[in-house]
Design a protein around this motif. Sequence first.
Motif, short mmCIF file in Angstrom:
data_model
loop_
_atom_site.label_atom_id
_atom_site.label_comp_id
_atom_site.label_asym_id
_atom_site.label_seq_id
_atom_site.Cartn_x
_atom_site.Cartn_y
_atom_site.Cartn_z
N SER A 14 6.63 3.32 -4.21
CA SER A 14 7.98 3.47 -4.74
C SER A 14 8.26 2.48 -5.86
N ASP A 58 8.02 -0.85 1.42
CA ASP A 58 6.97 -1.85 1.23
C ASP A 58 6.37 -1.73 -0.15
N ILE A 59 5.72 -2.82 -0.58
CA ILE A 59 5.02 -2.83 -1.86
C ILE A 59 3.61 -2.33 -1.60
N ASP A 60 3.12 -1.41 -2.44
CA ASP A 60 1.76 -0.91 -2.31
C ASP A 60 0.94 -1.41 -3.49
CA CA Z 1 5.77 1.59 -0.38
#
Ligand code: CA
Length: 604
Positions: free
Chosen positions: A208, A218-220
Amino acid sequence: MPRDDASLVSRAPAKSRRDAAEMSNERVARVLDDVADMIDLGGEGTFRAVTYRAAARAIRDLREPLGVYRDQGRLTEIEKVGPSVSAVIVELLDTGTAKRYEELVARTPPGLLDLLRVPGVGPATARTIYENLKITTIEELEDAAREGRLQQLPKIQAKTAERILQSIEQLRRRSGRSLVHHALRDAGTVLAYLREHAPAARLEIAGSLRRMAETIGDIDVLAATEAPPRAVHDVFAAYPEVERVLARGETKTTVVLRSGQQVDLRTVAPASWGAALIYFTGSKEHNVRLRHVALTRGLLLNEYGLYRVGEESGPALAGATEEDVYGALEMSWIPPELREDRGEIDAALAHRLPVLVRRPDIKGDLHTHSDWTDGRDSLEAMARRAKQLGYEYVALTDHSISLGMAKGMTVDRIRERNAVLERLDRDLRPFRVFSGCEVNIRADGALDYEDEVLLLFDVVTASIHSAMHQPKDVMTRRIVGAMRNPLIDAISHPTGRLLERRDAYEVDVDELIRVSAETGCRLEVNGGPERLDLADVSVRRAIAAGAPLVINSDAHAIGELEWMEFGVANARRGWATAAAVENTKPLDAMLAHIERRRRSERPR
Ligand code: CA
Ligand code: DGT
Ligand code: CA
Ligand code: ZN
């Protein structure tokens, strides 16, 4: 309750010695606030509660960790921290908890503290509710309010119960997601660390955050590596900001940072980079539709590549880059902001995606604040920074007078400020500095200033800062009234939402869009990461209706001028081209607009 409830409830101090050594100022402050709340709940007399709360506030303002003050024996030098609070802080730093806190916890019915989290429930109300109804959870509170049991209690009116119900609903909707600037800051430091230490050929943010969604779960992070991925995951798990490793596998590691932000790292082979980047950028809905397009062509798309159905173990038709994969599906490459399954796949198949507005297209910022009202920096600092950012012009739009939260401008101060701005305007040429104002639309629809005062400005944006609970038709009429005044250039943050904090007020956005298209009064896309208002879907409807948009930072400090970036991203998510955005137009067009406004002519 959704998962945010955990963060609402988990207020206990750290248990282990190691965590205790790292107890942050914020966590100490939170424990002190809890102590204050529990003193209030116990009805012990408010004086001591006030002491703890004041100390908590002072601690939040400190620049150095409390450990440093403790080591230098300077704790009691902190404002509002006396010997007894100081002793509690030392205990917290040393052991992760404090006797005073534990005593209060033991005495306070479990859950009662959580009731204080509900806006509208103070200590006295919480105690009344508990003593009469033995309610200790938010769910029980909600039930009691719904069933009319709260209203029957002494000192609780129907209005209070109603307000409590609304607050609970809002708490519940708060999903505990990160605002984009907080997530980006964490992502930036993670990437910088990995770029320096991890043996990866490529590193990129996915998920996102790459799509620049309104809020971030969350950060990917995606990494490409030839070598076995273990080394990359080892380096990631050893990142000093990692508080906890939640999961560790061959190709995926999930951690929580000290900031509370969760981060996923995935590793793939370089040949799969593009396919994996598409997959992990999402959105999920975009992926589903994309796979469907592949299937209709007898192809299979997964995170490893694009294959002919039945030949998944053979060589991929595409996979190394995103362009290859979209290309092999006979589609244009799709900007991440559009990947929401809102028609972008059909548009890409037809090679008819819009050319989205970019940050360098923006020629000026038309909503900024200085220390003449509630901003932190001077007019000069703001104007100079705007010039440095590459704009051709800026408008300083300090607040009008009646706005309670800001020291608004009197007519005398407007004239005084105009003199400063005129000097700046001369000094910074060819860059132009415009005198502007963010004028408050009052509850009855009147503006804070008469037209003759509005004419003292070059640029005026109008907005709602009070009476936000009016019925939808009243609010809509209130804003439309301002839009019909030709001296109002734009409506700022048109729906008043604060992401993760406050819902938009009730307003008919489509009516605002219609009147905007009719009058030429612009609608703002506010880049403040807590606002992003208009929302992306409304931006798209505005463009379809021909309503003129402006993208602004609403900066209250020089660093916040860069929030323009978030406004641009949000507009891109609404499919905005440069042509749809008025402040992509050069200085000449801006000057012509100001001239027409001065003659009270509408731009169209
Ligand atoms: Ca994410
Ligand atoms: P977030 O983290 O809630 O802000 O949103 P995302 O979009 O970052 O979601 P996340 O982190 O769960 O997953 C990252 C991407 O991975 C997601 O956008 C699409 C892909 N993905 C995850 N789970 C699935 C799934 O079950 N099916 C498909 N097609 N894609 C998935
Ligand atoms: Ca994820
Ligand atoms: Zn503002």
